[in-house]
Design an enzyme around this catalytic site. Structure first.
Site, PDB file in Angstrom:
ATOM      1  N   GLY A  69      67.956  59.326  32.686  1.00 25.31           N
ATOM      2  CA  GLY A  69      68.686  59.353  33.841  1.00 25.31           C
ATOM      3  C   GLY A  69      69.311  60.853  33.989  1.00 25.31           C
ATOM      4  N   SER A  71      67.565  63.577  35.799  1.00 21.91           N
ATOM      5  CA  SER A  71      67.474  64.281  37.265  1.00 21.91           C
ATOM      6  C   SER A  71      68.698  63.590  37.975  1.00 21.91           C
ATOM      7  CB  SER A  71      65.976  63.435  37.844  1.00 21.91           C
ATOM      8  OG  SER A  71      65.078  64.370  37.182  1.00 21.91           O
ATOM      9  N   GLU A 103      67.887  62.065  46.570  1.00 24.52           N
ATOM     10  CA  GLU A 103      66.668  61.707  45.766  1.00 24.52           C
ATOM     11  C   GLU A 103      66.000  60.690  46.467  1.00 24.52           C
ATOM     12  OE1 GLU A 103      67.183  61.674  41.430  1.00 24.52           O
ATOM     13  OE2 GLU A 103      69.119  61.345  41.879  1.00 24.52           O
ATOM     14  N   ASP A 115      70.871  55.074  38.249  1.00 28.27           N
ATOM     15  CA  ASP A 115      71.080  56.173  37.401  1.00 28.27           C
ATOM     16  C   ASP A 115      72.131  57.080  38.027  1.00 28.27           C
ATOM     17  OD1 ASP A 115      69.291  55.599  35.723  1.00 28.27           O
ATOM     18  OD2 ASP A 115      67.835  56.980  36.243  1.00 28.27           O
TER      19      ASP A 115
END
Length: 295
Positions: A69, A71, A103, A115
């Protein structure tokens, strides 16, 4: 778990030639936000309308693209720091949703929301992802010592392989309609784990069996979730005494995590001596400020 990404944000001194500097695995020195190659940093600055000069630096405890996780943790941490830079304090829910927007909506990554919410809230939670995109967060009230007992029975090993999650998730997403029965079973295992954690002491055998069943289902979702090397290492751990485990993240590389009773941990460590053992502990907090911004 107690592995972190640290993000520093400060006003860049005007004595430098460039108005924007970023330090991560690479160094960027640019004049405008649009020139930034790091997609997440660029879009965070755009979303919060940050004007240069600005300096962003990040360091992490774990390598990128390893299923931990990272990013999303970077996105959440950077947004938290940039809000503080603007003199704002925001809720974990806002941080998580802003990170998801960047994202998923802006960068079009083929990912879910787990995440971002895990990084923003920390601790142990049951997340429910509702139709329409809403997320409910249910903190788990575990008995005293239950979490410490769990982590005393966990072992994690670094496979030395990195891969972008998108390389696995694109295929997995394309097969969603054919995998619905399996996905529903995987969803139900979350409620089984919730039940396990409602007991006075976590039943490690039952917990490990749930991890094992979940992993068996997960690696059926797409061809690149696992491979011969990962399967071989998983089998070695099981033969050495692990109750069960899984590959963290989308698959294809990263970290193998196992439930192992203390009396079997040395045997598992010997069986996987060709991999790097990474001790892990519990972290109750989500993203937080270590030093308030001087705005």
């Amino acid at each position: 778990m107690d592995k972190y990404i640290y993000v520093t944000v400060k006003r860049h001194s005007e004595i430098f030639n460039e108005p924007i500097r970023l330090n991560y695995s690479q160094t960027e020195q640019v004049n405008t936000i649009g020139e930034i190659k790091n997609n997440i940093a660029r879009e965070c600055l755009r979303l919060l309308e940050i004007e240069p000069p600005i300096y962003i630096s990040t360091v992490g405890d774990m390598p990128a693209s390893t299923g931990m996780g990272g990013s999303s943790s970077f996105t959440v941490g950077l947004l938290n720091a940039l809000h503080a830079f603007r003199g704002e304090r925001v809720t974990p829910g806002q941080l998580a949703e802003e990170a998801c927007h960047i994202e998923m909506d802006i960068l079009k990554e083929p990912i879910g929301k787990q995440d971002q919410y895990a990084a923003a809230f920390g601790g142990m939670n049951l997340f429910r992802f509702q139709p329409g995109g809403a997320v409910t967060v249910q903190p788990q009230r575990v008995r005293n010592g239950a979490v410490e007992h769990l982590f005393a029975n966990l072992m994690m090993f670094w496979t030395s392989h990195q891969r972008p999650a998108s390389s696995v998730l694109v295929e997995q997403k394309a097969k969603t309609s054919g995998n619905l029965d399996t996905l529903r079973q995987m969803r139900d295992y979350a409620f089984m784990l919730q039940e396990i954690f409602s007991e006075p002491v976590v039943d490690i055998e039952r917990f490990g069996a749930a991890l094992h069943s979940g992993w068996e289902m997960k690696r059926s979702l797409a061809s690149r979730v696992s491979n011969d090397e990962i399967n071989r290492n998983y089998d070695l751990a099981k033969q050495a005494g692990a109750e069960g485990g899984k590959l963290c993240g989308a698959g294809g590389g990263g970290f193998l995590m196992f439930a192992v009773k203390p009396e079997r941990q040395e045997s598992v460590r010997r069986a996987l001596s060709h991999l790097t053992y990474v001790p892990i502990g519990y972290e109750v907090h989500g993203s937080r400020l270590l030093h308030p911004a001087q705005v």
